[in-house]
Design a protein around this motif. Structure first.
Motif, short mmCIF file in Angstrom:
data_model
loop_
_atom_site.label_atom_id
_atom_site.label_comp_id
_atom_site.label_asym_id
_atom_site.label_seq_id
_atom_site.Cartn_x
_atom_site.Cartn_y
_atom_site.Cartn_z
N THR A 12 0.80 -1.22 0.00
CA THR A 12 0.00 0.00 0.00
C THR A 12 0.84 1.27 0.00
O THR A 12 0.31 2.35 -0.19
CB THR A 12 -0.94 0.03 1.21
N GLY A 13 2.12 1.15 0.22
CA GLY A 13 2.98 2.32 0.23
C GLY A 13 4.38 1.93 0.65
O GLY A 13 4.57 0.94 1.35
N LYS A 14 5.31 2.68 0.19
CA LYS A 14 6.68 2.39 0.55
C LYS A 14 6.95 2.89 1.97
O LYS A 14 6.44 3.94 2.36
CB LYS A 14 7.63 3.06 -0.42
N PRO A 51 8.47 -7.27 5.30
CA PRO A 51 9.68 -6.47 5.12
C PRO A 51 9.42 -4.97 5.13
O PRO A 51 10.31 -4.19 5.49
CB PRO A 51 10.22 -6.93 3.76
N ASP A 52 8.22 -4.54 4.77
CA ASP A 52 7.89 -3.13 4.82
C ASP A 52 7.86 -2.62 6.26
O ASP A 52 8.36 -1.54 6.56
CB ASP A 52 6.54 -2.85 4.16
N ALA A 54 9.48 -3.98 8.78
CA ALA A 54 10.86 -4.02 9.27
C ALA A 54 11.65 -2.81 8.77
O ALA A 54 12.42 -2.20 9.52
CB ALA A 54 11.53 -5.32 8.82
N ARG A 55 11.45 -2.43 7.51
CA ARG A 55 12.15 -1.27 6.94
C ARG A 55 11.69 0.01 7.62
O ARG A 55 12.49 0.88 7.94
CB ARG A 55 11.90 -1.20 5.43
N LEU A 56 10.39 0.16 7.83
CA LEU A 56 9.87 1.35 8.50
C LEU A 56 10.43 1.45 9.91
O LEU A 56 10.85 2.52 10.35
CB LEU A 56 8.34 1.32 8.52
N LYS A 57 10.45 0.34 10.61
CA LYS A 57 11.01 0.34 11.97
C LYS A 57 12.48 0.75 11.95
O LYS A 57 12.94 1.51 12.80
CB LYS A 57 10.85 -1.04 12.61
N ALA A 58 13.23 0.27 10.96
CA ALA A 58 14.65 0.62 10.84
C ALA A 58 14.83 2.12 10.59
O ALA A 58 15.75 2.74 11.12
CB ALA A 58 15.29 -0.20 9.74
#
Length: 71
Positions: A12-14, A51-52, A54-58
């Motif tokens: 739904t969004g990057k 993975p989205d 996880a990336r946002l959390k990072a």
């Protein structure tokens, strides 16, 4: 409160777009590191394999100045 039931990426969004939107909505004078740490703690509940997420959390952890793993 929302619960994630899917383990596949939502598409739904990057994560970067979500992160930038969050930054733009922060009030003037907000301590971004403190606010980012709050988001890291919220996202820790949803780290099932998307993975989205996880990336946002990072991204938030980076802004919070995390040197190690945040819980």
């Amino acid at each position: 409160m929302f619960a994630f039931t899917e383990t596949k990426p939502s598409g739904t969004g990057k994560p970067e777009s979500v992160f930038i939107s969050w930054l733009l909505w922060q009030p003037r004078g907000a301590d971004l590191a403190v606010e980012a740490l709050k988001e890291v703690r919220k996202l820790a509940r949803y780290e099932g394999g998307d993975p989205d997420v996880a990336r946002l959390k990072a991204l938030f952890a980076s802004l919070a100045g995390a040197d190690g793993r945040l819980h």
